[in-house]
Design an enzyme around this catalytic site. Structure first.
Site, PDB file in Angstrom:
ATOM      1  N   HIS A   1      15.837  17.481  16.782  1.00 17.93           N
ATOM      2  CA  HIS A   1      17.120  17.932  16.201  1.00 17.93           C
ATOM      3  C   HIS A   1      18.056  16.750  15.976  1.00 17.93           C
ATOM      4  O   HIS A   1      18.743  16.670  14.965  1.00 17.93           O
ATOM      5  CB  HIS A   1      17.833  18.901  17.155  1.00 17.93           C
ATOM      6  CG  HIS A   1      17.094  20.165  17.441  1.00 17.93           C
ATOM      7  ND1 HIS A   1      16.499  20.400  18.660  1.00 17.93           N
ATOM      8  CD2 HIS A   1      16.863  21.265  16.694  1.00 17.93           C
ATOM      9  CE1 HIS A   1      15.943  21.591  18.652  1.00 17.93           C
ATOM     10  NE2 HIS A   1      16.139  22.151  17.469  1.00 17.93           N
TER      11      HIS A   1
ATOM     12  N   ASP B   1       8.971  22.970  11.103  1.00 20.56           N
ATOM     13  CA  ASP B   1       8.900  24.360  10.650  1.00 20.56           C
ATOM     14  C   ASP B   1       8.719  24.332   9.136  1.00 20.56           C
ATOM     15  O   ASP B   1       9.640  24.669   8.379  1.00 20.56           O
ATOM     16  CB  ASP B   1      10.178  25.103  11.048  1.00 20.56           C
ATOM     17  CG  ASP B   1      10.323  25.196  12.554  1.00 20.56           C
ATOM     18  OD1 ASP B   1       9.509  25.879  13.177  1.00 20.56           O
ATOM     19  OD2 ASP B   1      11.237  24.549  13.104  1.00 20.56           O
TER      20      ASP B   1
ATOM     21  N   MET C   1      19.128  26.330  16.727  1.00 24.72           N
ATOM     22  CA  MET C   1      19.310  27.398  17.713  1.00 24.72           C
ATOM     23  C   MET C   1      19.558  26.791  19.094  1.00 24.72           C
ATOM     24  O   MET C   1      19.368  27.454  20.118  1.00 24.72           O
ATOM     25  CB  MET C   1      18.079  28.308  17.739  1.00 24.72           C
ATOM     26  CG  MET C   1      17.886  29.038  16.398  1.00 24.72           C
ATOM     27  SD  MET C   1      16.964  30.574  16.511  1.00 24.72           S
ATOM     28  CE  MET C   1      15.430  30.006  17.220  1.00 24.72           C
ATOM     29  N   GLY C   2      19.951  25.524  19.126  1.00 21.80           N
ATOM     30  CA  GLY C   2      20.263  24.889  20.407  1.00 21.80           C
ATOM     31  C   GLY C   2      19.016  24.439  21.141  1.00 21.80           C
ATOM     32  O   GLY C   2      17.957  24.275  20.529  1.00 21.80           O
ATOM     33  N   ALA C   3      19.143  24.232  22.481  1.00 20.73           N
ATOM     34  CA  ALA C   3      18.048  23.651  23.291  1.00 20.73           C
ATOM     35  C   ALA C   3      17.566  22.386  22.601  1.00 20.73           C
ATOM     36  O   ALA C   3      16.372  22.193  22.342  1.00 20.73           O
ATOM     37  CB  ALA C   3      16.915  24.655  23.492  1.00 20.73           C
ATOM     38  N   LEU C   4      18.512  21.510  22.324  1.00 23.80           N
ATOM     39  CA  LEU C   4      18.254  20.385  21.418  1.00 23.80           C
ATOM     40  C   LEU C   4      17.355  19.327  22.049  1.00 23.80           C
ATOM     41  O   LEU C   4      17.389  19.093  23.250  1.00 23.80           O
ATOM     42  CB  LEU C   4      19.583  19.748  21.000  1.00 23.80           C
ATOM     43  CG  LEU C   4      20.576  20.701  20.334  1.00 23.80           C
ATOM     44  CD1 LEU C   4      21.833  19.954  19.933  1.00 23.80           C
ATOM     45  CD2 LEU C   4      19.961  21.397  19.126  1.00 23.80           C
TER      46      LEU C   4
HETATM   47  O1  PAF Z   1      14.820  26.324  12.855  1.00 24.83           O
HETATM   48  C1  PAF Z   1      15.696  26.944  13.496  1.00 24.83           C
HETATM   49  O2  PAF Z   1      16.191  26.496  14.530  1.00 24.83           O
HETATM   50  C2  PAF Z   1      16.179  28.278  12.988  1.00 24.83           C
HETATM   51  O3  PAF Z   1      15.142  29.014  12.418  1.00 24.83           O
HETATM   52  C3  PAF Z   1      17.383  28.182  12.026  1.00 24.83           C
HETATM   53  C4  PAF Z   1      17.013  27.421  10.768  1.00 24.83           C
HETATM   54  C5  PAF Z   1      18.542  27.491  12.721  1.00 24.83           C
HETATM   55  C6  PAF Z   1      17.830  29.586  11.614  1.00 24.83           C
HETATM   56  O4  PAF Z   1      18.193  30.349  12.705  1.00 24.83           O
END
Ligand code: PAF
Length: 285
Positions: free
Chosen positions: A42, A155, A35-38
């Site tokens: 990430h 997560d 979802m960005g804001a890396l």
């Molecule tokens: O973990 C995340 O950033 C989000 O839940 C994902 C897997 C990109 C789904 O929107």
């Protein structure tokens, strides 16, 4: 910094055309949805994807359907240009950054719902969250059709929900979990850490320490129930304002364990709030 700008596509058709070109050349494709804001967490997933495949695709889509009505969808940090630079440096070959209308066109009416593993913990604390995640991840995986997709163990429940849906829907993709990247004091890296005040940031660093202490006791054969109770008390004493859960669960389906000693493979998972920030973390037992 990479001197080559990262190619960005915004439509499913363009994404499929690029991936088809690589496949025609016999190349394997890895995929990292975000979802960005890396942050470094990430980027480590992108590097992992690149080790497992010839090409790495990342997506950035702040998915509205996985945020509850009182959650931080509007405030969620966004900065595509910065993120694209970081992705290019990490070896990413393509960024898929669709609009909400591309992902959820008028009339969109389908929800992917995974029972069991998505129900406890964050499923209970954030009603509807995993339906939003499962639906968007199913779409992203079928849009990109990668050989391998990498998701962070940070997560952990999300990772297990995704593993379940991929098995259940026979999606032809290997799901790989990437280790949690941590700050020097062990705090799990998260885009939401940016919300923490300096005082909250100091308290936040206690979460991983308390979980690690619990893991050590469980490994030594102590019973689950008192270890969970002590971890809850320690989080409250450290200054967390609300502990949504701190629980030891089966590492595969996240089913509740008995109160006695934990049988491996198990996982301890916690979610706790500091001001407006909700932190999660987990560790293998
Ligand atoms: O973990 C995340 O950033 C989000 O839940 C994902 C897997 C990109 C789904 O929107």
């Amino acid at each position: 910094m990479s001197d080559r700008p990262l190619p960005i596509v915004r439509t499913v058709a363009d994404l499929r055309a690029r991936v088809a070109g690589w496949r025609a050349a016999g190349e394997r494709v890895g995929f990292v949805p975000t979802m960005g804001a890396l942050h470094e967490g990430h980027l480590s997933l992108v590097r992992l994807a690149r080790q497992r495949a010839d090409r790495a695709v990342a997506s950035i889509f702040v998915n509205p359907t996985q945020f509850g009505p009182n959650e931080d969808f509007d405030a969620y940090p966004r900065g595509e240009a910065r993120d694209a630079g970081l992705l290019a440096d990490a070896g990413c070959d393509l960024l898929f950054a669709p609009t909400v209308a591309e992902m959820y066109p008028r009339g969109f009416a389908t929800t992917v719902s995974v029972t069991g593993v998505s129900e406890p913990l964050d499923g209970a604390a954030r009603p509807g969250h995993f339906n939003g995640v499962a639906t968007v991840v199913t779409k992203l995986l079928t849009q990109c059709a990668p050989d391998v997709a990498v998701f962070g163990e940070k997560d952990y429940q999300q990772l297990q929900v995704i593993r379940r849906l991929v098995r259940d829907l026979d999606l032809p993709v290997e799901i790989v979990g990437g280790p949690t990247a941590r700050a020097e004091d062990g705090l799990a890296l998260s885009s939401r850490n940016a919300y923490l005040s300096p005082q909250e940031r100091a308290i936040a660093g206690r979460l991983n320490v308390i979980l690690r202490e619990a893991v050590n006791r469980l490994k030594a054969g102590e019973a689950v129930a008192p270890v969970e109770a002590d971890a809850l008390a320690a989080l409250t004493a450290a200054g967390f304002q609300q502990v949504d859960y701190v629980e030891v669960r089966d590492a595969d389906d996240l089913a509740r364990l008995g109160p006695g000693p934990a049988e491996a493979p198990a996982r301890i998972l916690a979610a706790a709030r500091l001001g407006r920030t909700r932190l999660i973390d987990n560790m293998a037992v």
